[in-house]
Design a protein around this motif. Structure first.
Motif, mmCIF file in Angstrom:
data_model
loop_
_atom_site.group_PDB
_atom_site.id
_atom_site.type_symbol
_atom_site.label_atom_id
_atom_site.label_comp_id
_atom_site.label_asym_id
_atom_site.label_seq_id
_atom_site.Cartn_x
_atom_site.Cartn_y
_atom_site.Cartn_z
ATOM 1 N N ASN A 185 0.830 -1.214 0.000
ATOM 2 C CA ASN A 185 0.000 0.000 0.000
ATOM 3 C C ASN A 185 0.865 1.265 0.000
ATOM 4 O OD1 ASN A 185 -2.911 -1.213 0.720
ATOM 5 N ND2 ASN A 185 -1.379 -2.247 1.980
ATOM 6 N N PRO A 186 1.704 1.428 -0.999
ATOM 7 C CA PRO A 186 2.647 2.551 -1.011
ATOM 8 C C PRO A 186 1.993 3.927 -1.084
ATOM 9 C CG PRO A 186 2.587 1.486 -3.158
ATOM 10 C CD PRO A 186 1.826 0.597 -2.210
ATOM 11 N N TYR A 187 0.757 4.009 -1.538
ATOM 12 C CA TYR A 187 0.094 5.306 -1.684
ATOM 13 C C TYR A 187 -0.858 5.610 -0.517
ATOM 14 C CZ TYR A 187 2.013 4.777 -6.327
ATOM 15 O OH TYR A 187 2.878 4.583 -7.385
ATOM 16 N N ASN A 188 -0.925 4.710 0.445
ATOM 17 C CA ASN A 188 -1.733 4.971 1.628
ATOM 18 C C ASN A 188 -1.199 6.212 2.342
ATOM 19 O OD1 ASN A 188 -1.840 4.544 4.785
ATOM 20 N ND2 ASN A 188 -3.603 3.456 3.944
ATOM 21 N N SER A 189 -2.082 7.111 2.798
ATOM 22 C CA SER A 189 -1.645 8.375 3.389
ATOM 23 C C SER A 189 -0.817 8.173 4.653
ATOM 24 C CB SER A 189 -2.860 9.256 3.692
ATOM 25 O OG SER A 189 -3.759 8.600 4.569
ATOM 26 N N TYR A 190 -1.168 7.166 5.454
ATOM 27 C CA TYR A 190 -0.392 6.896 6.668
ATOM 28 C C TYR A 190 1.015 6.433 6.297
ATOM 29 C CZ TYR A 190 0.773 5.104 11.314
ATOM 30 O OH TYR A 190 1.393 4.866 12.532
ATOM 31 N N ILE A 191 1.102 5.569 5.312
ATOM 32 C CA ILE A 191 2.401 5.068 4.870
ATOM 33 C C ILE A 191 3.268 6.212 4.342
ATOM 34 C CG2 ILE A 191 3.573 3.620 3.167
ATOM 35 C CD1 ILE A 191 2.288 2.080 5.504
ATOM 36 N N ARG A 192 2.694 7.062 3.512
ATOM 37 C CA ARG A 192 3.457 8.152 2.902
ATOM 38 C C ARG A 192 3.863 9.222 3.910
ATOM 39 N NH1 ARG A 192 0.557 9.998 -2.604
ATOM 40 N NH2 ARG A 192 2.520 11.143 -2.772
ATOM 41 N N ASN A 193 2.986 9.513 4.869
ATOM 42 C CA ASN A 193 3.228 10.628 5.779
ATOM 43 C C ASN A 193 3.833 10.247 7.122
ATOM 44 O OD1 ASN A 193 2.113 12.648 4.012
ATOM 45 N ND2 ASN A 193 0.088 11.845 4.503
ATOM 46 N N VAL A 194 3.761 8.964 7.478
ATOM 47 C CA VAL A 194 4.295 8.523 8.764
ATOM 48 C C VAL A 194 5.358 7.436 8.587
ATOM 49 C CG1 VAL A 194 3.756 7.525 11.025
ATOM 50 C CG2 VAL A 194 2.145 9.107 9.941
ATOM 51 N N SER A 195 4.981 6.319 7.960
ATOM 52 C CA SER A 195 5.890 5.179 7.856
ATOM 53 C C SER A 195 7.166 5.485 7.067
ATOM 54 C CB SER A 195 5.169 3.988 7.213
ATOM 55 O OG SER A 195 4.084 3.571 8.003
ATOM 56 N N VAL A 196 7.006 6.050 5.883
ATOM 57 C CA VAL A 196 8.174 6.324 5.043
ATOM 58 C C VAL A 196 9.119 7.335 5.682
ATOM 59 C CG1 VAL A 196 8.953 7.248 2.830
ATOM 60 C CG2 VAL A 196 7.045 5.626 2.901
ATOM 61 N N PRO A 197 8.628 8.485 6.198
ATOM 62 C CA PRO A 197 9.541 9.421 6.866
ATOM 63 C C PRO A 197 10.247 8.788 8.062
ATOM 64 C CG PRO A 197 7.509 10.527 6.314
ATOM 65 C CD PRO A 197 7.268 9.065 6.064
ATOM 66 N N ARG A 198 9.529 7.949 8.783
ATOM 67 C CA ARG A 198 10.147 7.280 9.935
ATOM 68 C C ARG A 198 11.269 6.347 9.489
ATOM 69 N NH1 ARG A 198 6.986 3.391 14.305
ATOM 70 N NH2 ARG A 198 8.853 2.453 15.215
ATOM 71 N N PHE A 199 11.029 5.586 8.425
ATOM 72 C CA PHE A 199 12.053 4.681 7.923
ATOM 73 C C PHE A 199 13.262 5.446 7.392
ATOM 74 C CE2 PHE A 199 14.045 2.499 4.311
ATOM 75 C CZ PHE A 199 14.562 1.394 4.975
ATOM 76 N N GLU A 200 13.033 6.519 6.665
ATOM 77 C CA GLU A 200 14.136 7.290 6.107
ATOM 78 C C GLU A 200 14.986 7.911 7.215
ATOM 79 O OE1 GLU A 200 15.158 7.258 3.078
ATOM 80 O OE2 GLU A 200 13.481 5.985 2.460
#
Length: 212
Positions: A185-200
């Motif tokens: 679910n790469p385009y999910n808003s939670y993934i884009r705004n929370v998960s990805v920044p956290r991982f980076e």
């Protein structure tokens, strides 16, 4: 740990809570806590398991991370039951890893550098006991190393570490739609705004080897 403060500041801009999903069927199951001859198991809770599953799976030496529930008293809980904060479970990832490539102590370093262990029952925008910081150990050696890691990482934070250290009595695999959620679910808003920044943020700080 400036990246933690940056992460918390950014995620507080969003009021997206993963527990908003509804109507899912009871589909969890008790996982046998046994690994293959070449692998060992570790279990960590550090907020939303969508985030932590992605974090651990990117580490070299980790074969897979399974999203699920641990530390509670309700047998075979559903996602909605865990989100109700009445089952005692924490969103947890069961990590299968090769100790010849990555040590348990290194997984503990990844754990402490990928979330804020000083926020009680909260991680970013997610609030409740199901989002608590916890290390679930499978044996006395993991317990010893977990407590040693807390002492090691205490100076890195301005506040007291509140991470729970408890035995892993049972692990329930989460519903299948939670597995590999970030990748599916790469385009999910939670993934884009929370998960990805956290991982980076974690990737920039972590000194461990990644798969890619």
């Amino acid at each position: 740990m400036s990246f933690v403060r940056t992460f918390l500041f950014s995620v507080l801009l969003f009021s997206l809570f993963a527990c908003s999903s509804s109507g899912q069927q009871r589909g969890t199951r008790d996982v046998q806590l046994k690994a293959s001859e070449k692998h060992e198991i570790a279990a960590f809770a550090e907020g939303c398991f969508w985030c932590s599953e992605h974090i651990f799976e990117e580490l070299a030496g980790v074969d897979s991370a399974v999203s699920g529930y641990a530390g509670g008293h309700t047998r075979n809980p559903t996602y909605e039951e865990v989100c109700s904060e009445k089952t005692g479970h924490a969103e947890t990832v069961l990590v299968y890893y090769d100790p010849a490539v990555i040590k348990y102590s290194e997984l503990l370093d990844a754990f402490f550098s990928s979330h804020d262990p000083t926020t009680l029952n909260r991680q970013g925008p997610d609030v409740g006991t199901s989002y608590r910081s916890a290390i679930f150990y499978l044996n006395d050696e993991q317990k010893r190393q977990a407590n040693e890691a807390i002492r090691k990482w205490t100076p890195a934070f301005e506040k007291l570490i509140v991470t729970e250290v408890s035995p892993l009595k049972a692990f329930y695999r989460a519903e299948e739609y939670h597995q590999n959620y970030e990748k599916e679910n790469p385009y999910n808003s939670y993934i884009r705004n929370v998960s990805v920044p956290r991982f980076e943020a974690f990737r920039k700080e972590c000194k461990l080897k990644f798969k890619k």
